[in-house]
Write a protein that holds these residues in place. Structure first.
Motif, PDB file in Angstrom:
ATOM      1  N   SER A  75      -1.180  44.450   4.145  1.00  0.00           N
ATOM      2  CA  SER A  75      -1.204  45.567   5.090  1.00  0.00           C
ATOM      3  C   SER A  75      -2.474  45.548   5.926  1.00  0.00           C
ATOM      4  N   SER A  79      -3.037  44.856  10.002  1.00  0.00           N
ATOM      5  CA  SER A  79      -3.525  46.065  10.663  1.00  0.00           C
ATOM      6  C   SER A  79      -4.262  45.729  11.958  1.00  0.00           C
ATOM      7  N   PHE A 287       2.634  57.067  10.427  1.00  0.00           N
ATOM      8  CA  PHE A 287       3.714  56.444   9.659  1.00  0.00           C
ATOM      9  C   PHE A 287       4.865  56.008  10.563  1.00  0.00           C
ATOM     10  N   ASN A 290       4.149  52.789  12.162  1.00  0.00           N
ATOM     11  CA  ASN A 290       3.988  51.639  11.245  1.00  0.00           C
ATOM     12  C   ASN A 290       4.825  51.900   9.986  1.00  0.00           C
ATOM     13  N   ILE A 291       6.141  51.992  10.163  1.00  0.00           N
ATOM     14  CA  ILE A 291       7.021  52.533   9.119  1.00  0.00           C
ATOM     15  C   ILE A 291       6.939  51.737   7.821  1.00  0.00           C
ATOM     16  N   PHE A 292       6.964  50.434   7.862  1.00  0.00           N
ATOM     17  CA  PHE A 292       7.111  49.652   6.630  1.00  0.00           C
ATOM     18  C   PHE A 292       5.785  49.309   5.959  1.00  0.00           C
ATOM     19  N   ILE A 293       4.770  48.930   6.721  1.00  0.00           N
ATOM     20  CA  ILE A 293       3.526  48.485   6.078  1.00  0.00           C
ATOM     21  C   ILE A 293       2.337  49.388   6.369  1.00  0.00           C
ATOM     22  N   GLY A 294       2.504  50.395   7.212  1.00  0.00           N
ATOM     23  CA  GLY A 294       1.418  51.334   7.474  1.00  0.00           C
ATOM     24  C   GLY A 294       0.316  50.743   8.329  1.00  0.00           C
ATOM     25  N   LEU A 337       1.886  56.955   3.074  1.00  0.00           N
ATOM     26  CA  LEU A 337       2.817  56.714   4.177  1.00  0.00           C
ATOM     27  C   LEU A 337       2.084  56.185   5.400  1.00  0.00           C
ATOM     28  N   THR A 340      -0.166  52.711   4.023  1.00  0.00           N
ATOM     29  CA  THR A 340       0.533  51.595   3.358  1.00  0.00           C
ATOM     30  C   THR A 340       2.016  51.558   3.687  1.00  0.00           C
ATOM     31  N   GLY A 341       2.485  52.507   4.501  1.00  0.00           N
ATOM     32  CA  GLY A 341       3.869  52.499   4.934  1.00  0.00           C
ATOM     33  C   GLY A 341       4.847  52.856   3.822  1.00  0.00           C
TER      34      GLY A 341
END
Length: 423
Positions: A75, A79, A287, A290-294, A337, A340-341
């Motif tokens: 993540s 980023s 969130f 960056n829905i899946f991995i944050g 959320l 880290t998603g």
């Protein structure tokens, strides 16, 4: 590498001493506990191969931890704020080794359990004496004046986390009491626990009081029986209602401020948690991007600066303290959320649900069957559930001080479930 027997025991003894000092070190702030954790972890890595079978017993825990750890690194790598995030992600590994080291020391140092419990009792007695002294005189034993009339800092001075510390240390206190109970009078322990719980209330830390109350409600049926638990809950409610009635500062903190901080008003509409709605909104907005991995560990403080919410911006005229930005969003799960998603969030949620399932299984044994639940297991298990409780405001999930106590509890939990499996 072969380690001489004397060297092995010297290193193990040194790590044990550091761990025994941990309850006191946690009062001093994050530096000493973090230093102790690093040293203990390095010592563990240096000597654990002598008892490698113990490591294999906890293989499942460490596998899960490593999955989460490498995910945090991934993540951070992905980023937009790599430099801000990667350091915290990489160094997070120390907490996993620290939990294993706690487990290792509990298995290999016979006197550790007694000395560690003595240190916890000593620490609690000091904090209790100072806390009540400050409540009565408005100054702690070092003549430091309270920064707020409705809050107690005690030996934490202007960092108002006395209640949080006491609430987080109680599960460890009760667990080690059960490991030492043949040497102790339980009425002394009940008195110490009661004074601690009341001081959590007096500290004015509402979230700490909520989670500590939840914790005690979860464990006292197992320790005292259901009937005595009901009586104790009624007595506690009566005491707290009485304190609220006779002390204006307590009433302000637990009644007036709760109403204002929970249900604000704007243009004839109710605003839920007006002091925190800004950072909650920021976390959800981050969130969504960056829905899946944050956004990466500890990046909330950066991304929240870009939050724009026209509806909430209008509230700032009514609530000047409303802010979209902070170092963290004041809730573990919203932080997960955002940083880290969905993947990191679901990972921790799944662990929380598993812990909750284990607790209700023990509760079922208590109510419906003749099988006696393991009190030590329930006490430390309930502590982890209260620690990870989602419906409250919290500090940062990746805060060093918070993680220090959490992974100390996890190490003790690993030891207890091993002990439980032997039974």
């Amino acid at each position: 590498m072969i380690i001489k027997e004397n060297t092995y025991h010297n290193y193990l003894s040194f790590a044990s001493v550091l761990l025994i000092l941990m309850p006191l070190a946690l009062i001093s702030g994050p530096f000493l506990p973090d230093l102790f954790i690093v040293l203990i972890s390095f010592i563990f890595l240096f000597i654990f191969n002598k008892n490698f079978f113990l490591f294999k017993l906890k293989y499942n825990f460490f596998t899960l931890f490593l999955i989460f750890y490498f995910y945090l690194i991934l993540s951070s790598i992905l980023s937009d704020n790599f430099n801000q995030s990667i350091k915290s992600s990489i160094t997070y590994l120390r907490f996993g080794f620290f939990s294993l080291a706690v487990f290792f020391i509990l298995n290999n140092k016979k006197d550790f359990i007694r000395y560690f419990f003595i240190m916890i009792c000593f620490t609690l007695i000091i904090l209790i004496f100072d806390g009540y002294f400050q409540f009565i005189t408005e100054k702690n034993i070092f003549n430091f004046k309270s920064v707020r009339p409705d809050r107690l800092g005690g030996l934490f001075f202007d960092e108002l986390i006395l209640g949080s510390y006491l609430g987080k240390i109680l599960p460890i206190f009760f667990t080690f009491y059960l490991l030492n109970k043949e040497y102790l009078n339980r009425y002394y322990i009940i008195t110490l626990a009661a004074l601690t719980y009341i001081l959590v209330f007096l500290s004015g830390e509402r979230s700490a009081f909520l989670t500590t109350t939840l914790y005690l409600i979860m464990i006292i049926p197992f320790l005292l029986g259901i009937r005595k638990s009901i009586i104790l809950i009624i007595l506690a409610c009566t005491l707290f209602v009485g304190l609220i009635s006779i002390n204006k500062n307590i009433k302000s903190r637990y009644i007036d401020q709760v109403l204002v901080h929970t249900f604000g008003h704007s243009n004839d509409s109710i605003v839920f948690m007006p002091q925190h709605i800004g950072v909650f909104t920021s976390a959800l907005d981050i969130f969504k991007k960056n829905i899946f991995i944050g956004g990466g560990v500890k990046t909330f403080r950066i991304y929240c600066k870009d939050t724009v919410n026209k509806k909430l911006t209008k509230l700032k005229a009514i609530y000047p303290n409303l802010s979209f930005c902070n170092s963290h969003p004041h809730n573990y799960y919203l932080q997960l959320l955002a940083e880290t998603g969905l993947i990191g969030f679901l990972f921790v949620v799944a662990i929380f649900i598993k812990l909750f399932f284990n607790y209700f299984k023990q509760l079922y044994y208590l109510i419906k069957t003749d099988k006696n639940p393991d009190k030590k297991f329930v006490v430390i298990l309930s502590g982890l559930i209260a620690y990870m409780w989602p419906l409250t405001t919290t500090g940062s999930f990746f805060n060093n001080w918070i993680s220090s106590i959490l992974f100390l509890q996890i190490g003790i939990y690993l030891f207890i479930i091993q002990d439980k499996s032997k039974d």
